[in-house]
Design a protein around this motif. Structure first.
Motif, short mmCIF file in Angstrom:
data_model
loop_
_atom_site.label_atom_id
_atom_site.label_comp_id
_atom_site.label_asym_id
_atom_site.label_seq_id
_atom_site.Cartn_x
_atom_site.Cartn_y
_atom_site.Cartn_z
N ASP A 32 -13.66 19.48 18.86
CA ASP A 32 -14.46 18.28 19.21
C ASP A 32 -16.01 18.77 19.17
O ASP A 32 -16.74 18.13 18.75
N THR A 78 -17.74 3.24 19.78
CA THR A 78 -17.24 2.47 20.79
C THR A 78 -15.57 2.20 20.65
O THR A 78 -14.82 2.75 21.64
N ARG A 80 -13.65 3.85 18.93
CA ARG A 80 -12.99 4.92 18.82
C ARG A 80 -12.37 5.72 20.21
O ARG A 80 -11.29 6.41 19.85
N ASN A 81 -13.04 5.35 21.14
CA ASN A 81 -12.51 5.84 22.47
C ASN A 81 -11.58 4.93 23.13
O ASN A 81 -11.51 4.98 24.25
N THR A 82 -11.02 3.85 22.38
CA THR A 82 -10.20 2.83 23.09
C THR A 82 -8.78 3.03 22.55
O THR A 82 -8.53 3.68 21.41
N SER A 140 -18.36 2.02 25.99
CA SER A 140 -17.31 3.09 25.90
C SER A 140 -16.95 3.17 27.35
O SER A 140 -15.65 3.03 27.33
N GLU A 144 -12.96 1.78 27.93
CA GLU A 144 -11.90 2.98 28.32
C GLU A 144 -11.36 2.68 29.77
O GLU A 144 -10.19 2.75 30.11
#
Length: 231
Positions: A32, A78, A80-82, A140, A144
């Protein structure tokens, strides 16, 4: 302003190596931070060369393309984080990012700065980058947190908790500015020789823009979500 040598620049990564080590040790994910850092370097070097070209051109079509590109990418990051990665959800995020960012950008460029032309690259591009990046981060957090809360409670309470959570960094930054931190734009202007009192006006503009862009994006998103929950 003095030029930073490549060797001196590399010294700034020493604390990052420390963070990467513990991030890997505690999360078992060694890619990461590494991937994000490499992408950051490549993207900033690339955009540095690109900005040289952009600032020499006042073509409105180029400006529109860049802003649209920022919106699309910010919305994708945004998403991507859900957990819900459907096109419908992406479209909701896209609308929230677009509405929030464009409203604030138009207000700043058209009325606060009163530029001679609506599109002046050296103003519009950096401001667009700030507003859409901030919108992306706030949204985001909101999405989330909402996804986690909606699993255990109703829509109203989940929205309340998520909205408050996404606004915490924004409100904290307003409370801390000038006391704990001198923000990036203000610091950059002061280092380049701008009168601190002029730099303060620009920073007030930026702080108001970032808070409102974060809030509006979350409001638009939850208004769209409310239709799904019949609220």
């Amino acid at each position: 302003m003095s030029t930073i040598s490549f060797f001196n620049l590399s010294l700034s990564f020493i604390p990052l190596v420390f963070v990467w080590y513990f991030y890997y040790k505690w999360t078992k994910d060694k890619s990461d931070i590494l991937v994000a850092s490499i992408r950051m370097i490549i993207q900033l070097i690339t955009i540095g060369y690109l900005l040289v070209f952009i600032f020499k051109s006042d073509d409105l079509n180029v400006g529109i393309f860049i802003v649209l590109f920022m919106i699309v990418v910010a919305s994708w990051i945004t998403l991507r984080n859900t957990n819900d990665k459907t096109f419908k959800h992406y479209f909701q995020i896209l609308l929230a990012v677009s509405a929030s960012g464009l409203i604030n950008l138009f207000l700043i460029v058209g009325f606060v700065l009163e530029l001679e032309k609506l599109y002046e690259p050296r103003y519009v591009i950096p401001l667009a980058g700030m507003v859409f990046a901030n919108t992306m981060n706030a949204l985001s957090l909101a999405v989330e947190r909402f996804e986690k809360e909606i699993e255990r409670t109703n829509f109203i309470e989940a929205r309340q908790i998520a909205f408050k959570a996404c606004m915490i960094p924004q409100i904290n930054s307003l409370l801390a500015v000038g006391l704990v931190a001198l923000p990036g734009m203000m610091t950059g202007q002061i280092l380049s020789g701008v009168d601190p009192l002029i730099a303060v006006r620009y920073q007030i503009m930026i702080m108001a823009m970032t808070l409102s862009s974060a809030g509006i994006s979350a409001v638009v998103y939850f208004l769209l979500k409310a239709k799904l929950f019949n609220r």
